[in-house]
Each structure stands twice: as C-alpha cells, then as structure tokens.
Write a protein that holds these residues in place. Structure first.
Motif, PDB file in Angstrom:
ATOM      1  N   ARG A   1       6.154  -4.160   2.472  1.00  0.00           N
ATOM      2  CA  ARG A   1       4.867  -4.168   1.775  1.00  0.00           C
ATOM      3  C   ARG A   1       4.922  -3.043   0.750  1.00  0.00           C
ATOM      4  O   ARG A   1       5.198  -1.898   1.083  1.00  0.00           O
ATOM      5  CB  ARG A   1       3.713  -3.938   2.751  1.00  0.00           C
ATOM      6  N   HIS A   2       4.644  -3.366  -0.491  1.00  0.00           N
ATOM      7  CA  HIS A   2       4.825  -2.387  -1.555  1.00  0.00           C
ATOM      8  C   HIS A   2       3.533  -1.789  -2.076  1.00  0.00           C
ATOM      9  O   HIS A   2       3.558  -0.834  -2.832  1.00  0.00           O
ATOM     10  CB  HIS A   2       5.569  -3.022  -2.734  1.00  0.00           C
ATOM     11  N   GLY A   3       2.405  -2.382  -1.744  1.00  0.00           N
ATOM     12  CA  GLY A   3       1.143  -1.861  -2.229  1.00  0.00           C
ATOM     13  C   GLY A   3       0.847  -2.279  -3.655  1.00  0.00           C
ATOM     14  O   GLY A   3       0.009  -1.698  -4.316  1.00  0.00           O
TER      15      GLY A   3
ATOM     16  N   LEU B   1       2.323   9.764   4.667  1.00  0.00           N
ATOM     17  CA  LEU B   1       3.764   9.533   4.517  1.00  0.00           C
ATOM     18  C   LEU B   1       4.282   8.591   5.599  1.00  0.00           C
ATOM     19  O   LEU B   1       5.125   7.728   5.320  1.00  0.00           O
ATOM     20  CB  LEU B   1       4.519  10.862   4.547  1.00  0.00           C
ATOM     21  N   GLU B   2       3.781   8.731   6.813  1.00  0.00           N
ATOM     22  CA  GLU B   2       4.176   7.813   7.892  1.00  0.00           C
ATOM     23  C   GLU B   2       3.766   6.380   7.557  1.00  0.00           C
ATOM     24  O   GLU B   2       4.527   5.437   7.789  1.00  0.00           O
ATOM     25  CB  GLU B   2       3.529   8.234   9.219  1.00  0.00           C
ATOM     26  N   GLY B   3       2.582   6.220   7.014  1.00  0.00           N
ATOM     27  CA  GLY B   3       2.113   4.899   6.619  1.00  0.00           C
ATOM     28  C   GLY B   3       2.954   4.296   5.517  1.00  0.00           C
ATOM     29  O   GLY B   3       3.247   3.097   5.521  1.00  0.00           O
ATOM     30  N   GLN B   4       3.375   5.117   4.565  1.00  0.00           N
ATOM     31  CA  GLN B   4       4.228   4.628   3.480  1.00  0.00           C
ATOM     32  C   GLN B   4       5.585   4.182   4.007  1.00  0.00           C
ATOM     33  O   GLN B   4       6.118   3.150   3.592  1.00  0.00           O
ATOM     34  CB  GLN B   4       4.393   5.696   2.411  1.00  0.00           C
ATOM     35  N   VAL B   5       6.154   4.948   4.926  1.00  0.00           N
ATOM     36  CA  VAL B   5       7.439   4.585   5.525  1.00  0.00           C
ATOM     37  C   VAL B   5       7.307   3.273   6.297  1.00  0.00           C
ATOM     38  O   VAL B   5       8.134   2.367   6.184  1.00  0.00           O
ATOM     39  CB  VAL B   5       7.967   5.718   6.435  1.00  0.00           C
ATOM     40  N   SER B   6       6.241   3.161   7.063  1.00  0.00           N
ATOM     41  CA  SER B   6       5.991   1.943   7.833  1.00  0.00           C
ATOM     42  C   SER B   6       5.826   0.730   6.908  1.00  0.00           C
ATOM     43  O   SER B   6       6.367  -0.352   7.178  1.00  0.00           O
ATOM     44  CB  SER B   6       4.736   2.123   8.684  1.00  0.00           C
ATOM     45  N   ALA B   7       5.108   0.902   5.819  1.00  0.00           N
ATOM     46  CA  ALA B   7       4.898  -0.196   4.871  1.00  0.00           C
ATOM     47  C   ALA B   7       6.212  -0.606   4.228  1.00  0.00           C
ATOM     48  O   ALA B   7       6.490  -1.795   4.047  1.00  0.00           O
ATOM     49  CB  ALA B   7       3.895   0.223   3.801  1.00  0.00           C
ATOM     50  N   ARG B   8       7.043   0.369   3.874  1.00  0.00           N
ATOM     51  CA  ARG B   8       8.345   0.061   3.270  1.00  0.00           C
ATOM     52  C   ARG B   8       9.204  -0.757   4.220  1.00  0.00           C
ATOM     53  O   ARG B   8       9.865  -1.713   3.819  1.00  0.00           O
ATOM     54  CB  ARG B   8       9.055   1.355   2.901  1.00  0.00           C
ATOM     55  N   LYS B   9       9.197  -0.379   5.493  1.00  0.00           N
ATOM     56  CA  LYS B   9       9.983  -1.115   6.489  1.00  0.00           C
ATOM     57  C   LYS B   9       9.490  -2.546   6.649  1.00  0.00           C
ATOM     58  O   LYS B   9      10.262  -3.445   6.924  1.00  0.00           O
ATOM     59  CB  LYS B   9       9.932  -0.402   7.841  1.00  0.00           C
TER      60      LYS B   9
END
Length: 82
Positions: free
Chosen positions: A25-27, A14-22
């Motif tokens: 980066r959408h994956g 979840l931390e990685g997803q939040v970081s990517a959103r900021k």
C-alpha cells in the motif's frame, strides 16, 4: 513529557509506513488511467491531434470517476510530456 510524546507518535508513524510498504500500500491516489488509455492517447498524439481534444475523446473506465473525462494534465502525463 511533550518530547517523549513526539517520539512515540513518530515511532508509531514509521511502524505504520513499514507495515503499509510490506502490504504493498503506497498511500497514493488510485490511477484513473490504464494501458489502453495510454496507447490510444499516444496513437492520437502521433496523428497530431491536440492534447485537449485527446482528453475529450478519452473516458475513464474505473473508479468513482468512471465515464468522466481525464484532465488535460493527465493526458500530458500519459504522453510523458510533463
């Protein structure tokens, strides 16, 4: 023990997803289409050109698939018929 490991992995994910959103980066896979391709596809479709033929006329201009043809499904997606 295993339960705490699962929680740890979930929290890190979840931390990685939040970081990517900021970082915006959408994956997702990079798009092979652009506005010019969409405009041309819509113009040809308005002239009653069949979608498979439109796919044969278009060329991908960027990425690892440069100079190849988009799939028929991609053309349907461009035309908003999917």
């Amino acid at each position: 023990m295993a339960e705490s490991e699962r929680h740890y992995i979930r929290d890190r994910t979840l931390e990685g997803q939040v970081s990517a959103r900021k970082a915006d980066r959408h994956g997702r896979r990079p798009s092979v289409t652009d506005e010019d391709m969409a405009t041309l596809a819509k113009l040809l479709h308005a002239q009653d050109v069949p979608v498979p033929e439109i796919a044969q006329r278009l060329t991908i201009s960027k990425g690892k698939n440069a100079d190849k043809r988009p799939s028929v499904r991609t053309v349907y997606h461009l035309l908003g018929q999917e």
